[in-house]
Design an enzyme around this catalytic site. Structure first.
Site, PDB file in Angstrom:
ATOM      1  CD  GLU A 121      35.266 -23.538 -19.574  1.00  0.00           C
ATOM      2  OE1 GLU A 121      36.411 -23.688 -19.193  1.00  0.00           O
ATOM      3  OE2 GLU A 121      34.970 -22.398 -18.894  1.00  0.00           O
ATOM      4  CG  ASN A 265      40.593 -30.464 -19.263  1.00  0.00           C
ATOM      5  OD1 ASN A 265      39.419 -29.876 -19.546  1.00  0.00           O
ATOM      6  ND2 ASN A 265      41.625 -30.274 -20.374  1.00  0.00           N
ATOM      7  CD  GLU A 298      44.229 -22.559 -19.091  1.00  0.00           C
ATOM      8  OE1 GLU A 298      43.181 -22.890 -18.259  1.00  0.00           O
ATOM      9  OE2 GLU A 298      44.289 -21.434 -19.760  1.00  0.00           O
ATOM     10  CG  HIS A 301      41.120 -21.686 -14.463  1.00  0.00           C
ATOM     11  ND1 HIS A 301      40.344 -21.011 -13.753  1.00  0.00           N
ATOM     12  CD2 HIS A 301      41.422 -21.412 -15.892  1.00  0.00           C
ATOM     13  CE1 HIS A 301      39.654 -19.946 -14.897  1.00  0.00           C
ATOM     14  NE2 HIS A 301      40.640 -20.307 -16.024  1.00  0.00           N
TER      15      HIS A 301
HETATM   16  N1  B3K Z   1      38.114 -22.132 -19.409  1.00  0.00           N
HETATM   17  C1  B3K Z   1      38.745 -22.268 -20.766  1.00  0.00           C
HETATM   18  C2  B3K Z   1      38.094 -21.470 -21.910  1.00  0.00           C
HETATM   19  C3  B3K Z   1      37.024 -22.328 -22.557  1.00  0.00           C
HETATM   20  C4  B3K Z   1      36.422 -21.573 -23.558  1.00  0.00           C
HETATM   21  C5  B3K Z   1      35.050 -22.552 -24.029  1.00  0.00           C
HETATM   22  N2  B3K Z   1      34.690 -21.949 -25.315  1.00  0.00           N
HETATM   23  C6  B3K Z   1      40.173 -21.709 -20.835  1.00  0.00           C
HETATM   24  C7  B3K Z   1      40.708 -20.547 -19.695  1.00  0.00           C
HETATM   25  O1  B3K Z   1      40.053 -19.750 -19.779  1.00  0.00           O
HETATM   26  O2  B3K Z   1      41.374 -20.897 -18.857  1.00  0.00           O
HETATM   27 ZN    ZN Z   2      40.415 -19.194 -17.619  1.00  0.00          ZN
END
Ligand code: B3K
Ligand code: ZN
Length: 901
Positions: A121, A265, A298, A301
């Site tokens: 990402e 991920n 995380e 998510h």
């Molecule tokens: N989604 C990732 C962040 C990615 C940053 C890319 N430069 C972590 C988070 O927000 O959970």
């Molecule tokens: Zn996040």
């Protein structure tokens, strides 16, 4: 890495759906640090007539392209691979090579301490293979990893392990299949020498799940808290949102070189070691709390981000704002008490005001859903994350917890497995509750922090209280460009209470509302404030002694991300600090008092007037400090003075040296005036017995260590000796590090010896050594009796230390960022030495890791706010960076926007 002189702006309005769909991808990686071969086989389907397939790729060597097994001609150019004349569907096999060991950007596939990791990402997958690297292309993945078995015994990827075998020449293979469709940014692999702790849990619907936390062998003893946090997060999401873990296996892997906190991920979260590793000796209470929060974030998510993802990167807050809101609520619930929840809210708002409000007033100001960007990695901002979380919180404030849950349920019913937009989330909230949230949409499209002004009128005769609210939000950042439409009033949920002369809340009835209307008679009401100016009349209020008006408690629990302009007197603030039933507003009253006193001291310092400690403030601080009925963590928050950066924002022309003098004067004054009280708090809040990071013990340590800092700042040798004793006797990092900080910042005689001792004790623990660098980057200098000692000299000397390296982001942040953004008084030296240092470091970092460099570049955002001498120095430094022969797109965007402001 992609370096460019002509910045290309990407616009939200230009979105168009992809011309091809991918039904499945098969990846085979022959892992080798010097040259990794990647074969990607994609089953594609054309969804738009005649279009060529244009794949993104960066820093790749193209080896071959085949269509349905036959060689196929393709053109690789400017970060793309174009395939023209493809049939309606087929199988495309692309082989490329990349160089993981040489990849210092930490985006794509890279090597850290001999192991392989990925970060995809936002646009890192294109550094692994040519792909439709955009979040609205979702497909299933099967991943085959091959590597030398001795060097890389562990091979991990997303989903379930479906095959393993030995290969000739000491190599081995693992095959992973992820049953869920996902965008490329959620792809991950890990390979190397790692070990794990594991647990099996049974989910709400009775399925067994395998949970693992993978680290380097020497860190296995520091994984328990991360595992416990993961289990708590799983349970919490089941209870609060009815969301269950959907995979049989969920893994967390820690890596020492990482650009940010962690990455969600699918089934294989990759974490910065900072947010995984903890034990009593090496991690502070704050570290423990941060780990819980990031592990939760995380994990959450998995539904808000992975199952339902973003249509394009402009919609980033769809997943980030929502997930931050979820992790904030999780951490608040884990505090285990109402007062604990309030403390969490205070901490979150403090961050928002200290970092997001300035962003929203500077050259990088952007709406929660931005309209354009040059480099998407620059838009992982506090606006998208923290203000985005406030926007989500406002739905809950407007709709209630149950209404919010209905909206979430509808959102998943409608959009599971899809890539959607912020408007889809808003529509789910509106439709599930039968509410019109049209005007609420402006929170996504307009930037800036609205200012709400408050007037009130009390009619003692008929017991009515009229509150008149008006809002304005000037254009900021990109909105100031010609042709941008005028801004419209926001839909602000404005929570309010009225407090009687006896300190109690009054029941509130709005004029004309039925006695049984929802909320009628409650002591906190959420007003729908939607106009530019709007009045609300409360009736039937009891007479107050002497005809006095009830005192309004405004924006309770910080119900909207706005600035409230209210003209409370000091006496009224003191009253609110003592009586408000809303703990957030009690804290707020104290902050207003302290801010007012500090800004007065700043202007006295600037005018060369003698600084004077106001006895009323001392009395207010004494009351809070000595009130043992209050949660110690709340007292700690209430006694923390507003930060220098926050005060700078409150001035029309910021003067960091005067701010520092004023704040330090107040600290030392309070330290001396209340020494017996600080000492009493210090003694009353000991936590005997073995260390535990639970909220109640952490609260005591927080207050006790705040007291220690004040005591040391009194300059009293006996108090500094107390800090020295605590430093040596401590059995946990919270107490040891607090004592070390007290010694360093009070220039205690024992400071050098303690610093040396600390280094020696923890030499082999990178995260603790980061603390050691960071403390020194932020240390005071060149003030009063200690004139002549400049922190910059210390920082430059520390850069020569064998343990320092720019290549490790945690280390660079620990020393360089701490100094440039955590030490305003020293950084903003009048001779511009701090600024020249900044320019040097931005350029040095940019050659290694543009994402980290661009973060450092943001330090100059507010350059126009400073005194003329500082402003000139900052502009010169920005120009120096901007004129460099080769800049990444990341840094160019930040510096370009700062200079254009
Ligand atoms: N989604 C990732 C962040 C990615 C940053 C890319 N430069 C972590 C988070 O927000 O959970
Ligand atoms: Zn996040």
């Amino acid at each position: 890495m992609l370096r460019t002189d002509t910045p290309v702006t990407v616009y939200r309005k230009d979105y168009s759906p992809p011309a091809f769909a991918f039904d499945h991808v098969d990846l085979v990686l022959e892992l080798d640090p010097e040259r990794t071969l990647v074969t990607s086989t994609v089953r594609f389907r054309r969804t738009a007539a005649d279009a060529a397939l244009v794949l993104a790729g960066e820093d790749l060597e193209l080896v071959s392209v085949k269509l349905d097994g036959q060689a196929f001609a393709a053109t690789a150019q400017d970060g793309t691979l174009t395939l023209a004349g493809l049939p309606g569907e087929g199988s495309l096999e692309i082989t490329t090579a990349c160089r993981p060991a040489a990849n210092t950007t930490l985006s794509g596939l890279y090597v850290s301490n001999g192991n392989f990791f990925t970060q995809c990402e936002a646009e890192g997958f294109r550094r692994i293979t040519y792909f439709l690297d955009r979040p609205d292309v979702m497909t299933t993945y099967r991943v085959t990893l091959r590597a030398d078995r001795a060097a890389y015994p562990v091979l991990l990827s997303n989903g379930n392990l479906v095959g393993r075998r030995e290969l000739p020449a000491g190599r081995h293979e693992a095959v992973w299949e992820d049953p869920f469709k996902k965008p490329s940014y959620l792809f991950a692999l890990v390979a190397g020498k790692l070990e794990c702790i594991e647990e099996r849990v049974v989910s709400a619907s009775g399925k067994e799940k395998l949970l693992q936390v993978w680290v380097e062998a020497q860190d296995l003893g520091k994984t328990r808290h991360a595992m416990d946090s993961l289990i708590h997060a799983i349970r919490w999401d089941e209870r609060r949102f009815g969301l269950e873990l959907d995979l049989d296996r969920f893994m967390i892997v820690a890596v020492g070189d990482f650009n940010m906190g962690a990455m969600e991920n699918k089934g294989l979260n990759i974490f910065n070691t900072k947010y995984v590793l903890a034990n009593a000796e090496t991690a502070t209470d704050t570290d423990f709390a941060n780990i819980e929060s990031v592990v939760g974030h995380e994990y959450f998510h998995n539904w808000t981000g992975n199952r339902v993802t973003c249509r394009d990167w402009f919609q980033l807050s769809l997943k980030e704002g929502l997930t931050v809101f979820r992790d904030q609520e999780f951490s608040a619930d884990m505090m285990g008490s109402e007062s604990g929840r309030a403390v969490k809210r205070i901490e979150d708002v403090r961050l928002l005001r200290q970092v997001q409000f300035p962003e929203d007033a500077g050259p990088m100001a952007h709406p929660v859903r931005p309209d354009s960007y040059e480099e998407i990695n620059n838009f992982y901002t506090v606006t998208v994350y923290e203000k985005g979380a406030e926007v989500v919180r406002m739905y809950q404030t407007l709709l209630g917890r149950d209404g919010f849950r209905k909206g979430m349920d509808l959102y998943f019913r409608r959009h599971d497995g899809q890539a959607v937009a912020c408007d889809d989330f808003r529509a789910a909230m509106a439709d599930a509750n039968g509410r019109d949230l049209g005007q609420f949409g402006l929170w996504y499209s307009q930037a800036g922090t609205p200012v709400v002004s408050v007037r009130s009128a009390w009619d003692a005769k008929d017991g009515s209280f009229t509150l008149t609210l008006s809002q304005h939000c000037p254009k900021v950042g990109i909105e100031t460009r010609a042709g941008t439409p005028d801004k419209q009033p926001f839909h602000i949920p404005f929570a309010i209470g009225l407090i009687g002369a006896d300190g109690r809340d009054l029941p509130l009835h709005l004029d004309g509302e039925a006695g049984d209307a929802p909320g009628a008679g409650d002591t906190t009401r959420v007003l729908d404030f939607t106009g530019a100016e709007q009045s609300f009349r409360f009736t039937g209020l009891p007479a107050q002694p002497g005809g006095a008006a009830p005192l309004p408690s405004l924006l309770r629990n910080f119900s909207a991300p706005v600035i409230v302009d209210a003209d409370y007197t000091d006496a009224q603030l003191t009253f609110l600090l003592a009586h408000d039933s809303d703990p957030f507003n009690r804290w707020e009253a104290g902050q207003r008092l302290a801010t007012r006193a500090l800004l007065q001291l700043v202007s006295d310092a600037q005018a060369g007037r003698e600084l004077r400690l106001a006895p009323e403030l001392v009395a207010a601080v004494r009351t809070v400090l000595s009130d043992d009925s209050l949660n110690p963590a709340f007292r700690e928050q209430a006694l923390l003075l507003p930060a220098e950066a926050y005060l700078a924002e409150r001035m029309s022309v910021a003067d960091p040296a005067a701010i520092h003098r004023a704040r330090q004067f107040l600290r030392e004054g309070l330290a001396r005036a209340l020494q017996p009280e600080w000492l009493a708090a210090y003694e009353a809040n000991a936590t005997p017995g073995p260390y535990s990071p639970d909220a109640a013990s952490a609260a005591k340590r927080a207050l006790r260590n705040l007291a220690l800092g004040y005591l040391a700042d009194s300059g009293d040798a006996a108090m500094q000796a107390l800090a020295e004793r605590q430093y040596h006797a401590a059995d946990n990092m919270t107490d040891r590090f607090a004592a070390l900080s007290a010694l360093v910042n009070s220039f205690a005689p024992g400071r050098e010896a303690a610093l040396a001792d600390f280094y020696q004790r923890f030499e082999h623990d990178a995260l603790v050594i980061d603390k050691w660098f960071s403390l020194q980057g932020m240390q005071r200098g060149e003030i009063g009796a200690h004139a002549g000692k400049r922190t910059l000299d210390t920082v430059r000397a520390l850069m020569e230390h064998p343990a320092f390296t720019l290549r490790n982001p945690n280390r660079a942040r620990a020393l360089i960022f701490s100094f440039c953004s955590g030490n305003p008084a020293q950084f903003h030296a009048e001779d511009g030495a701090g600024y020249r240092f900044w320019a040097e470091q931005v350029l040095a970092l940019d050659a290694i890791n543009p994402q980290v460099a661009a973060r450092l570049a943001r330090v100059m955002d507010r350059w126009q706010k400073y005194t003329p001498v500082l402003r000139d120095g900052m502009r010169a430094a920005l120009e120096q960076v901007s004129a460099a022969p080769s800049l990444s797109r990341d840094v160019r965007e930040i510096v370009g926007k700062a200079l254009a402001a």
